[in-house]
Design a protein around this motif. Structure first.
Motif, PDB file in Angstrom:
ATOM      1  N   GLY A   1       0.463  -1.248   0.003  1.00 55.25           N
ATOM      2  CA  GLY A   1       0.421   0.065   0.358  1.00 55.25           C
ATOM      3  C   GLY A   1       0.728   1.012  -0.273  1.00 55.25           C
ATOM      4  N   ASP A   2       0.454   1.975   0.223  1.00 61.08           N
ATOM      5  CA  ASP A   2       0.813   3.589   0.046  1.00 61.08           C
ATOM      6  C   ASP A   2       1.509   3.888   1.418  1.00 61.08           C
ATOM      7  OD1 ASP A   2      -0.654   3.872  -2.402  1.00 61.08           O
ATOM      8  OD2 ASP A   2      -2.036   4.501  -1.992  1.00 61.08           O
ATOM      9  N   THR A  57       0.193   4.657   6.024  1.00 59.41           N
ATOM     10  CA  THR A  57      -0.923   4.792   5.670  1.00 59.41           C
ATOM     11  C   THR A  57      -1.040   3.694   6.980  1.00 59.41           C
ATOM     12  OG1 THR A  57      -0.831   2.515   3.709  1.00 59.41           O
ATOM     13  CG2 THR A  57      -1.734   4.391   3.546  1.00 59.41           C
ATOM     14  N   GLU A 102      -4.424  -5.643   0.068  1.00 61.41           N
ATOM     15  CA  GLU A 102      -3.762  -4.051  -1.133  1.00 61.41           C
ATOM     16  C   GLU A 102      -4.316  -3.096   0.241  1.00 61.41           C
ATOM     17  OE1 GLU A 102      -5.332  -3.777  -4.429  1.00 61.41           O
ATOM     18  OE2 GLU A 102      -3.338  -4.299  -4.817  1.00 61.41           O
ATOM     19  N   ARG A 142      -4.652   1.247   0.748  1.00 65.42           N
ATOM     20  CA  ARG A 142      -5.238   2.614   0.119  1.00 65.42           C
ATOM     21  C   ARG A 142      -4.997   3.960   0.984  1.00 65.42           C
ATOM     22  NH1 ARG A 142      -3.106   0.511  -3.624  1.00 65.42           N
ATOM     23  NH2 ARG A 142      -3.876  -0.421  -5.343  1.00 65.42           N
ATOM     24  N   THR A 143      -4.735   5.130   0.895  1.00 70.63           N
ATOM     25  CA  THR A 143      -5.324   5.945   0.900  1.00 70.63           C
ATOM     26  C   THR A 143      -6.165   6.636   1.178  1.00 70.63           C
ATOM     27  OG1 THR A 143      -2.515   6.861   0.515  1.00 70.63           O
ATOM     28  CG2 THR A 143      -4.311   8.772   1.976  1.00 70.63           C
ATOM     29  N   LYS A 171      -9.451   8.044   1.411  1.00 75.01           N
ATOM     30  CA  LYS A 171     -10.520   9.958   0.297  1.00 75.01           C
ATOM     31  C   LYS A 171     -10.707  10.308   0.783  1.00 75.01           C
ATOM     32  CE  LYS A 171      -7.514   8.443  -2.915  1.00 75.01           C
ATOM     33  NZ  LYS A 171      -6.452   8.352  -2.786  1.00 75.01           N
ATOM     34  N   SER A 188      -6.606  -6.775  -8.796  1.00 73.30           N
ATOM     35  CA  SER A 188      -7.281  -5.563  -7.295  1.00 73.30           C
ATOM     36  C   SER A 188      -7.904  -6.749  -6.803  1.00 73.30           C
ATOM     37  CB  SER A 188      -8.073  -4.776  -7.917  1.00 73.30           C
ATOM     38  OG  SER A 188      -8.825  -4.706  -8.252  1.00 73.30           O
TER      39      SER A 188
END
Length: 354
Positions: free
Chosen positions: A45-46, A49, A215, A217-218, A220, A338
């Motif tokens: 992941g980013d 995070t 996975e 993710r940031t 949002k 994904s």
């Protein structure tokens, strides 16, 4: 007195139950703790995070374990599979000599620049030859026995070191051989790797060896982002108050994990469901049978986590993407699925409607 204070001082760890979002990563970690034989988690992941925070939080959450006092391998006092040879021989001669203590589950960080000797341990050949004893200096794998081994930026680690880690995690043993002298010790741990996909992926052969792939993710949503920032700031200002506020939730989850570990051996999965899991793997063209095995194990752990002794389709649907998405990539230059492809085939095989 000051020495005792220093000994008892521990750095406050952000409570696991206070972590907002990142459900996929949290679920994968909990299932691996319930059944370490799932084979670890790869978390991609980013940056920023909360990967490291979450991994340290799960280690802090877990109940204490009983170990043989002063044993470098955290040997279990009764389980032969989790016991060093030295402890075994003491037990055979005089079990009364074994003293035990309760410690927090070991959480070992593997630094990127670690050498093979640092990871596996070393044998002092000179001492072995002159004094006739096996002089073994334990490495990080010994420290991690019965705990969690965390490798940040695992995609930047040397391939041969990743191989060693995965072999030990799969077999539960580490063997060191130097100049004809061989030492073997238990190394059963939950392997957790994390990394940023921008810095490159692991080779498909190595990736396939990880049980699950989460996975992250940031976030949002601005409101959720503000909540995360406020909670972290508040924790940094008064960590002990925070830890006290979450203690009952932490204990509840701790009890739930222990109950799931005890229930796990009795959990069953119907033959029809096992056939369908293997059909999904076959239609996705997953190499080998590791995908089938891990999916079965994770489904049983998920059922135990929800206090059931029989696996349902719901259990499989929650974990199958985590278990298979990283096994579809044949070309190192391809990106990881994904989860849409896995989900689509899963619904077709299990005859579920969108």
């Amino acid at each position: 007195m000051v020495q005792d204070d220093l000994k008892n001082f521990t750095t406050p760890v952000f409570p696991f139950t206070a972590i907002v979002g990142q459900e996929e990563m949290k679920l994968a970690l909990q299932l691996n703790v319930i059944d370490p034989k799932i084979g670890g988690v790869m978390i991609m992941g980013d940056r920023g995070t909360g990967k490291s925070t979450t991994i340290r939080a799960i280690a802090d959450l877990l109940p204490k374990i009983e170990v043989v006092t002063d044993d470098p391998f955290n040997s279990h006092p009764t389980n032969l599979e989790l016991m060093s040879n030295e402890v075994k021989s003491i037990i055979q001669k005089n079990p009364a000599d074994i003293k035990t203590e309760w410690i927090k589950i070991p959480m070992v960080d593997l630094p990127l620049g670690a050498t093979e000797d640092r990871v596996c341990g070393t044998i002092d050949i000179e001492k072995a030859l002159t004094e006739g004893i096996k002089a073994f200096e334990p490495g990080l794998l010994a420290k991690a026995n019965r705990g969690i081994l965390y490798v940040d930026e695992v995609n930047l680690l040397d391939d041969h070191l990743v191989d060693i880690l995965l072999d030990s995690a799969a077999s539960g043993w580490n063997t060191v051989e130097r100049e004809g002298i061989s030492i073997r010790h238990p190394a059963r741990f939950v392997l957790v790797g994390s990394g940023n996909p921008e810095e490159g992926e692991l080779r498909p052969q190595l990736l396939d060896r990880f049980g699950m792939h989460a996975e992250i993710r940031t976030v949002k949503d601005p409101i959720l982002r503000v909540k995360v920032v406020e909670e972290r700031t508040s924790f940094d200002q008064s960590p002990m108050i925070w830890i006290e506020n979450y203690e009952s939730q932490q204990q509840e989850l701790r009890d739930r994990i222990v109950e799931a570990q005890q229930l796990l051996p009795t959990v069953e999965i119907d033959y029809e469901l096992r056939i369908k899991i293997s059909e999904v793997c076959s239609r996705l063209d997953v190499d080998g049978l590791r995908g089938d095995i891990v999916t079965n194990r994770a489904a049983r752990a998920h059922a135990a986590y929800h206090n059931r002794d029989k696996v349902t389709i719901e259990d499989i649907s929650k974990i199958i993407t985590l278990c298979l998405r990283h096994r579809l990539r044949k070309d190192p230059l391809e990106s990881i699925d994904s989860g849409d492809k896995v989900n689509k085939i899963f619904k077709e095989v299990f005859e579920l409607e969108d």
